[in-house]
Enzyme design. Structure first.
Site, PDB file in Angstrom:
ATOM      1  N   ASP A  26      27.821  -3.363  26.050  1.00  0.00           N
ATOM      2  CA  ASP A  26      27.163  -2.530  27.051  1.00  0.00           C
ATOM      3  C   ASP A  26      28.157  -1.529  27.632  1.00  0.00           C
ATOM      4  O   ASP A  26      29.143  -1.930  28.260  1.00  0.00           O
ATOM      5  CB  ASP A  26      26.605  -3.429  28.164  1.00  0.00           C
ATOM      6  N   SER A  31      19.195  -3.670  35.201  1.00  0.00           N
ATOM      7  CA  SER A  31      20.317  -2.815  35.566  1.00  0.00           C
ATOM      8  C   SER A  31      20.549  -2.856  37.079  1.00  0.00           C
ATOM      9  O   SER A  31      20.798  -3.921  37.639  1.00  0.00           O
ATOM     10  CB  SER A  31      20.081  -1.395  35.055  1.00  0.00           C
ATOM     11  N   HIS A  87      23.029  -1.109  26.704  1.00  0.00           N
ATOM     12  CA  HIS A  87      22.512  -1.213  28.068  1.00  0.00           C
ATOM     13  C   HIS A  87      20.991  -1.086  28.040  1.00  0.00           C
ATOM     14  O   HIS A  87      20.446  -0.026  27.731  1.00  0.00           O
ATOM     15  CB  HIS A  87      23.117  -0.114  28.944  1.00  0.00           C
TER      16      HIS A  87
END
Length: 406
Positions: free
Chosen positions: A336, A210, A365
Site C-alpha cells: 500500500d 482508509s 490502497h
C-alpha cells in the site's frame, strides 16, 4: 534434387518463422504474454493472519477468505497500479439511497445515506434488522465504488446500510466552518447515537475505509465499551499518519496520488468558500499542493492543534489500538503506497484478543483486485461480506472469543 529442394524450402520457412519470432515487437509481446500467463497460473499467496487463537478459530470457521490464496489481477501488479486501476475499472452496483440530514450540536449538519432494505426476507422486521454503518475515505462519499459494493454485500444478506458522509462531502451545504479531521470523533459519536435512537433493538456494526477506518478506530479507542457497536471492519488504514504522509510525498506517489487528493480537498474548500472565509484565509489554503500543506493550513488550525505534526500523531490509530474493546478485523496490503508495511501494528495485534490483522502481499490502497477482468467484487468485498455475516449471525461466539479486560 527434389529432396534437396524440399529441405531448402522447409529451412527457408523455419528461418522466416524464427525471424518473425525474434523481431523486437514480437519478443516484447511474447514476453508480456508469457509473464501474464505465469502470473495467472500462479496460485498467489495466503494472507498473513495476525490475531489471538480464539479470533483465528472464529475467522477460519466463518470467514473462509482469510484462508484463501489471494491472487491479484495478473496484469495489475504493484500497489500503485492496483490503487489507480480500481478507481477507473471497478463496477458500480445499483444502490438506491434515502438521504437524511441531521443537525449537530454546533449548528452544522451531516448527510446520511440509508439503504433501508425494506424487502429483506431474512429480517422483515425493521426494528431488529441488523445495520452496517459505512465510513468512506478522504474526500469520499456514498457514491464511491467500494461503498456501493459494500452496501450491495450487506443488503444481499438482508441487512440495512447507512453511509456517514463527512461534513461538506455528501452534497449538503456546509453550515459552519468545520468539516472533519481524522482525530475528532464527535460527528461519528453523534451519528451512532442517532442510529441507536432510531433503531434501539437493531444490532449495529461499522466499517471504515482508509481515513474512514482511521476515524472509526479512534472512535473505538475513545468510547471503549460504550461504542454502541458489535464489531468493526477496516480497510487500508494508514496506521501512522506521519509515516503515511512521508510515503505520499515520495516523488512518484506525490505525482500519482498526493496532488490529486490535495486538489479534491481544495475543491471542497472552494465550494464552501462563503462560510469559511470569515474565519480562515481561503486563498492561502487553495495554494496547497499536498495533503500535508492542506492540513497545515486548514485542518490542524480549525481543530486547534499547535502543529500539523501534533495533529498527525493524535490521528494515528497505531498508538490507540490497545484501547479498543470490541472485535475489529483490519485488512491491509503490504504494498500500500499510503500505508507503509512497517507501520502495521503486528506486535499489538498479537497481544490483543479483540484485534485481527489480515495482510496481503499485494493489493495496494483500497485495491485488492483479482481475476483477469477485475470489474466485479474483489477480495476486499468478499472478506467484508463474510465478516459482516459472521458478526450478525454468530455474534455471541465472536464476543466470547474476543473478550478484553478494558
Amino acid at each position: 534434387m527434389p529432396i534437396a529442394t524440399t529441405l531448402l524450402t522447409h529451412a527457408e520457412t523455419w528461418l522466416r518463422r524464427l525471424d518473425y519470432l525474434f523481431k523486437p515487437g514480437t519478443v516484447v509481446l511474447g514476453a508480456a504474454a508469457a509473464f501474464l500467463c505465469y502470473r495467472w497460473r500462479n496460485k498467489g499467496e495466503t494472507p498473513i493472519l495476525v490475531c489471538s487463537d480464539g479470533f483465528r478459530e472464529f475467522l477460519e470457521r466463518c470467514c473462509p477468505a482469510v484462508k484463501e490464496r489471494y491472487r491479484p489481477t495478473p496484469w495489475c501488479w504493484g500497489g500503485r497500479l492496483q490503487t489507480l486501476v480500481r478507481v477507473v475499472i471497478k463496477s458500480s452496483p445499483q444502490v438506491t439511497y434515502r438521504n437524511e440530514l441531521i443537525k449537530t450540536l454546533d449548528g452544522g449538519q451531516i448527510s446520511l445515506d440509508w439503504v433501508d432494505n425494506s424487502g429483506s426476507v431474512h429480517y422483515p422486521n425493521s426494528t431488529t434488522r441488523p445495520t452496517v454503518l459505512i465510513l468512506p475515505g478522504l474526500t469520499g462519499n456514498s457514491s464511491q465504488t467500494y461503498v456501493l459494493h459494500a452496501a450491495s454485500q450487506a443488503t444481499r444478506h438482508g441487512y440495512r446500510v447507512v453511509v456517514f458522509n463527512n461534513r461538506g462531502f455528501g452534497g449538503e451545504e456546509l453550515l459552519t466552518p468545520v468539516t472533519f479531521c481524522a482525530a475528532n470523533t464527535s460527528d461519528l459519536e453523534h451519528v451512532v447515537s442517532h442510529i441507536k435512537q432510531q433503531f434501539p433493538q437493531a444490532p449495529l456494526m461499522a466499517a471504515g475505509v482508509s481515513l474512514g477506518g482511521i476515524l472509526l478506530l479512534n472512535y473505538l479507542a475513545r468510547m471503549g465499551r460504550k461504542s454502541g457497536l458489535l464489531a468493526a471492519f477496516t480497510v487500508s488504514v494508514s496506521w501512522n499518519t506521519v509515516e503515511s504522509c512521508a510515503s505520499l510525498e515520495k516523488p512518484l506517489n506525490k505525482i500519482l496520488f498526493n496532488h490529486h487528493l490535495a486538489s479534491n480537498l481544495c475543491q471542497t474548500i472552494t465550494r464552501h468558500r462563503k462560510v469559511l472565509e470569515p474565519v480562515i484565509n481561503v486563498d492561502y489554503i487553495l495554494k496547497s499542493r499536498t495533503i500535508r500543506e492542506f492540513d497545515e493550513r486548514y485542518t490542524s488550525v480549525m481543530f486547534g492543534y499547535k502543529t500539523c505534526k501534533d495533529y498527525y500523531h493524535d490521528a494515528s490509530p497505531f498508538y490507540k489500538l490497545p484501547s479498543t474493546t470490541i472485535p475489529v478485523l483490519c485488512l491491509n496490503a503490504a504494498d500500500d503506497p499510503f500505508s507503509p508495511e512497517h507501520t502495521i501494528p503486528v506486535e499489538s495485534a498479537r497481544r490483543l484478543p479483540n484485534v485481527a490483522l489480515v495482510i496481503t502481499a499485494h493489493g495496494g490502497h483500497v485495491g485488492f483486485l483479482e481475476g483477469f477482468f477485475p470489474q466485479g467484487e474483489s477480495y476486499m468485498d468478499r472478506l467484508f461480506g463474510q465478516f459482516v455475516w459472521a458478526v450478525f449471525e454468530h455474534g455471541k461466539d465472536l464476543a466470547e472469543m474476543c473478550i478484553t479486560k478494558n
